[in-house]
Write an enzyme that holds these catalytic residues in place. Structure first.
Site, mmCIF file in Angstrom:
data_model
loop_
_atom_site.group_PDB
_atom_site.id
_atom_site.type_symbol
_atom_site.label_atom_id
_atom_site.label_comp_id
_atom_site.label_asym_id
_atom_site.label_seq_id
_atom_site.Cartn_x
_atom_site.Cartn_y
_atom_site.Cartn_z
ATOM 1 C CG ASN A 97 -13.868 76.414 33.113
ATOM 2 O OD1 ASN A 97 -14.102 75.411 32.454
ATOM 3 N ND2 ASN A 97 -13.529 76.363 34.396
ATOM 4 C CE LYS B 28 -0.583 74.382 39.395
ATOM 5 N NZ LYS B 28 -2.032 74.394 39.284
ATOM 6 C CE LYS C 284 -32.608 87.499 39.923
ATOM 7 N NZ LYS C 284 -33.817 87.784 39.177
ATOM 8 C CG ASP D 221 -6.893 79.430 38.699
ATOM 9 O OD1 ASP D 221 -6.606 78.310 39.168
ATOM 10 O OD2 ASP D 221 -6.586 79.783 37.541
HETATM 11 N N1 CTP Z 1 -5.825 72.883 39.248
HETATM 12 C C1 CTP Z 1 -6.205 72.409 40.478
HETATM 13 N N2 CTP Z 1 -6.801 73.237 41.384
HETATM 14 C C2 CTP Z 1 -7.007 74.537 41.108
HETATM 15 C C3 CTP Z 1 -6.621 75.039 39.863
HETATM 16 C C4 CTP Z 1 -6.035 74.183 38.955
HETATM 17 O O1 CTP Z 1 -6.014 71.219 40.731
HETATM 18 N N3 CTP Z 1 -7.605 75.308 42.009
HETATM 19 C C5 CTP Z 1 -5.181 71.971 38.297
HETATM 20 C C6 CTP Z 1 -5.973 71.697 37.046
HETATM 21 O O2 CTP Z 1 -6.824 70.583 37.191
HETATM 22 C C7 CTP Z 1 -4.876 71.439 36.034
HETATM 23 C C8 CTP Z 1 -3.757 72.361 36.490
HETATM 24 O O3 CTP Z 1 -3.970 72.560 37.874
HETATM 25 O O4 CTP Z 1 -4.409 70.103 36.083
HETATM 26 C C9 CTP Z 1 -3.778 73.680 35.787
HETATM 27 O O5 CTP Z 1 -2.847 74.510 36.357
HETATM 28 P P1 CTP Z 1 -3.161 76.033 36.645
HETATM 29 O O6 CTP Z 1 -1.974 76.638 37.324
HETATM 30 O O7 CTP Z 1 -4.466 76.209 37.294
HETATM 31 O O8 CTP Z 1 -3.307 76.575 35.259
HETATM 32 P P2 CTP Z 1 -3.891 77.943 34.982
HETATM 33 O O9 CTP Z 1 -4.910 78.337 36.000
HETATM 34 O O10 CTP Z 1 -4.350 77.869 33.589
HETATM 35 O O11 CTP Z 1 -2.615 78.816 35.189
HETATM 36 P P3 CTP Z 1 -2.572 80.388 35.188
HETATM 37 O O12 CTP Z 1 -3.770 80.846 35.940
HETATM 38 O O13 CTP Z 1 -1.297 80.648 35.887
HETATM 39 O O14 CTP Z 1 -2.589 80.757 33.756
#
Ligand code: CTP
Length: 265
Positions: free
Chosen positions: A78, A210, A157, A147
């Site tokens: 990202n 969370k 590859k 995520d």
């Molecule tokens: N976070 C984490 N581990 C993950 C994903 C996110 O610790 N696998 C943490 C990030 O570091 C941040 C927070 O969670 O502090 C962000 O929340 P998140 O629910 O991941 O936000 P988004 O992904 O933006 O939410 P959504 O996908 O629901 O829009």
């Protein structure tokens, strides 16, 4: 004799700034040069710049993006540059904390006087955080963690074909959510939330879901906030409500975030 004298100074609580290595005035090469003025300045700042209201506290900061490998050539990532997390690590260090900065790949120089742990994937970050969480007083999860990660990472590859291609993805572990389930009394967890719509509602939901103490929310679509900028416009959300901060440098934003975390602590 010099080494003995240096040891004596350390014994009496002085901090010794080690000399830099290189070509010396006597034409020898080795340890003995004056460190760069910028380095000396960092030492001075460390001692003088800020009040040590985090002295004795252990802080974890995660920063930057994660990379999820598809094959040895490609990965999913990202736009995070790590600036907000690095500013937080620096502020915590200047305020006297012992800082572990767990960082994905960024182009930034890590702040001096912090322990820097380099990670690549969400799984690496999860492991690095879990290793250190028991001793942490405050955690700032500024990293943009993937995520989803490819269900399969190919050893070689992936070659193109005539047809289209889909990459199946599986969920990663949510590190922050996991920390929320095993939060010990007194420990402060601060998550981050970047949204493009319904910022407040979505971020307040994350605070509850969370089980964290604070969410720092920003809207990617607001000028001056978001990826790569040196400024941010954030809303600090706690169980007691929310506070919108004005446009500030990421350094000043980090200070305000730390102020609130310390109040909660
Ligand atoms: N976070 C984490 N581990 C993950 C994903 C996110 O610790 N696998 C943490 C990030 O570091 C941040 C927070 O969670 O502090 C962000 O929340 P998140 O629910 O991941 O936000 P988004 O992904 O933006 O939410 P959504 O996908 O629901 O829009």
């Amino acid at each position: 004799i010099t080494q003995d004298n240096l040891k004596k100074l350390v014994h009496y609580g002085f901090e010794i700034i080690s000399p830099a290595t290189g070509l010396l005035a006597c034409n020898d090469v080795g340890e003995g040069k004056m460190p760069e003025p910028e380095i000396l300045f960092e030492y001075i700042l460390k001692h003088l710049a800020m009040e040590k209201d985090l002295a004795g506290k252990k802080v974890i900061v995660t920063a930057g993006p994660t990379q999820e490998a598809i094959d040895p050539v490609r990965f999913i990532t990202n736009h995070s540059t790590g600036k907000m997390g690095y500013a937080l690590a620096k502020v915590c260090m200047l305020r006297g904390a012992q800082v572990a900065l767990i960082t994905g790949k960024t182009a930034l120089a890590a702040p001096m006087f912090t322990e820097v742990i380099h990670v690549t994937s969400a799984k690496d970050m999860y492991e690095a955080v879990c290793e250190r969480i028991d001793k942490a007083d405050i955690v700032f999860k500024a990293a943009a963690v993937a995520d989803y990660t490819p269900s399969i990472t190919y050893d070689n590859k992936v070659k193109k074909k005539e047809s289209d291609l889909s990459v199946p993805l599986k969920r990663t572990d949510d590190i922050l959510k996991y920390l929320g389930t095993k939060k010990r009394p007194g420990q402060i967890l601060c998550g981050f939330s970047m949204e493009t719509e319904n910022m407040l509602e979505n971020s307040q939901a994350k605070l509850i879901k969370k089980n964290v103490d604070m969410i720092v929310a920003n809207n990617l679509k607001v000028a001056g906030a978001g990826f790569g900028t040196d400024t941010n416009i954030v809303t600090l959300i706690t169980k007691d409500g929310f506070r919108e901060l004005p446009l500030m440098s990421k350094f000043n934003t980090a200070n305000a975030i730390v102020d609130t975390a310390l109040e909660l602590y």
